[in-house]
Design a protein around this motif. Structure first.
Motif, PDB file in Angstrom:
ATOM      1  N   PHE A 139       0.838  -1.203   0.000  1.00  0.00           N
ATOM      2  CA  PHE A 139       0.000   0.000   0.000  1.00  0.00           C
ATOM      3  C   PHE A 139       0.874   1.255   0.000  1.00  0.00           C
ATOM      4  O   PHE A 139       0.637   2.190  -0.774  1.00  0.00           O
ATOM      5  N   CYS A 140       1.903   1.262   0.816  1.00  0.00           N
ATOM      6  CA  CYS A 140       2.807   2.416   0.884  1.00  0.00           C
ATOM      7  C   CYS A 140       3.548   2.617  -0.442  1.00  0.00           C
ATOM      8  O   CYS A 140       3.680   3.750  -0.920  1.00  0.00           O
ATOM      9  N   GLU A 141       4.011   1.528  -1.043  1.00  0.00           N
ATOM     10  CA  GLU A 141       4.693   1.614  -2.344  1.00  0.00           C
ATOM     11  C   GLU A 141       3.747   2.182  -3.409  1.00  0.00           C
ATOM     12  O   GLU A 141       4.148   2.997  -4.247  1.00  0.00           O
ATOM     13  N   ILE A 142       2.507   1.737  -3.377  1.00  0.00           N
ATOM     14  CA  ILE A 142       1.510   2.216  -4.344  1.00  0.00           C
ATOM     15  C   ILE A 142       1.274   3.714  -4.167  1.00  0.00           C
ATOM     16  O   ILE A 142       1.228   4.455  -5.149  1.00  0.00           O
ATOM     17  N   LEU A 143       1.148   4.178  -2.924  1.00  0.00           N
ATOM     18  CA  LEU A 143       0.958   5.611  -2.675  1.00  0.00           C
ATOM     19  C   LEU A 143       2.161   6.420  -3.166  1.00  0.00           C
ATOM     20  O   LEU A 143       2.000   7.493  -3.762  1.00  0.00           O
ATOM     21  N   LEU A 144       3.362   5.915  -2.913  1.00  0.00           N
ATOM     22  CA  LEU A 144       4.577   6.597  -3.382  1.00  0.00           C
ATOM     23  C   LEU A 144       4.545   6.733  -4.903  1.00  0.00           C
ATOM     24  O   LEU A 144       4.749   7.816  -5.457  1.00  0.00           O
TER      25      LEU A 144
END
Length: 189
Positions: A139-144
């Motif tokens: 999820f964090c990678e996707i937001l980045l």
């Protein structure tokens, strides 16, 4: 046992090689691509094989020395990924594969950043609705990457919104990555 009956074992091997390719193994990309190309002819109209074949095509394209073949492989890969997503639009795995491929292709040549945004927004929605396959780290990678997509398109306010959502996760790693992304511009390197 014939190859047509034993395709699932070959597919597992191809997926494992595909992951090694994502992690940077160029030979694994070629091997995964070859296995998936054969599986596509042995197992007709299987969206999962098509999606992985599309992604593997893009991975092989990344390191190809012939510019025309590089473009052709990338375009073929996108076509396969689009076909898989069209067949199963709610399949998070297909959206993740296509989103990551579209994100990594140069916007100037492929014009697929909007596709990446669409797929990343779908995946964020899936995470928020408790899809257990999408981890907090993913999820964090996707937001980045969503922020980088918006930045590539010059939509800086939306980029900041994505990154601010990411920074709320209180992970120091992402604070540095967001700062670097803001300095370096949108397209991934």
């Amino acid at each position: 046992m014939s190859i047509k009956e034993d395709w699932k074992e070959d597919f597992k091997e191809a997926v494992a090689l595909h992951q090694k390719a994502i992690d940077g193994d160029k030979e694994a990309a070629k091997k995964a691509h070859a296995i998936l190309k054969k599986l596509k002819t042995d197992v007709i109209n299987n969206p999962t094989i098509e999606a992985y074949f599309g992604s593997a095509s893009a991975l092989v394209a990344k390191d190809h020395i012939d510019l025309i073949e590089k473009m052709n492989l990338a375009k073929r890969g996108l076509k396969e990924l689009d076909k898989a997503v069209k067949a199963e639009p709610k399949n998070y795995e297909f959206r993740l594969l296509r989103g990551n491929v579209a994100f990594r292709l140069p916007e100037m040549y492929f014009k697929r950043t909007k596709t990446a945004i669409e797929d990343f927004q779908f995946l964020i929605s899936e995470y928020k609705s408790r899809n257990k396959n999408i981890t907090k780290n993913l999820f964090c990678e996707i937001l980045l990457n969503l922020g980088k997509c918006y930045q590539t398109l010059g939509e800086f306010e939306k980029a900041d919104q994505a990154w601010n959502q990411l920074l709320k996760e209180n992970n120091r790693k992402y604070k540095t990555l967001v700062e670097n992304a803001k300095r370096n511009g949108g397209e991934s390197s």
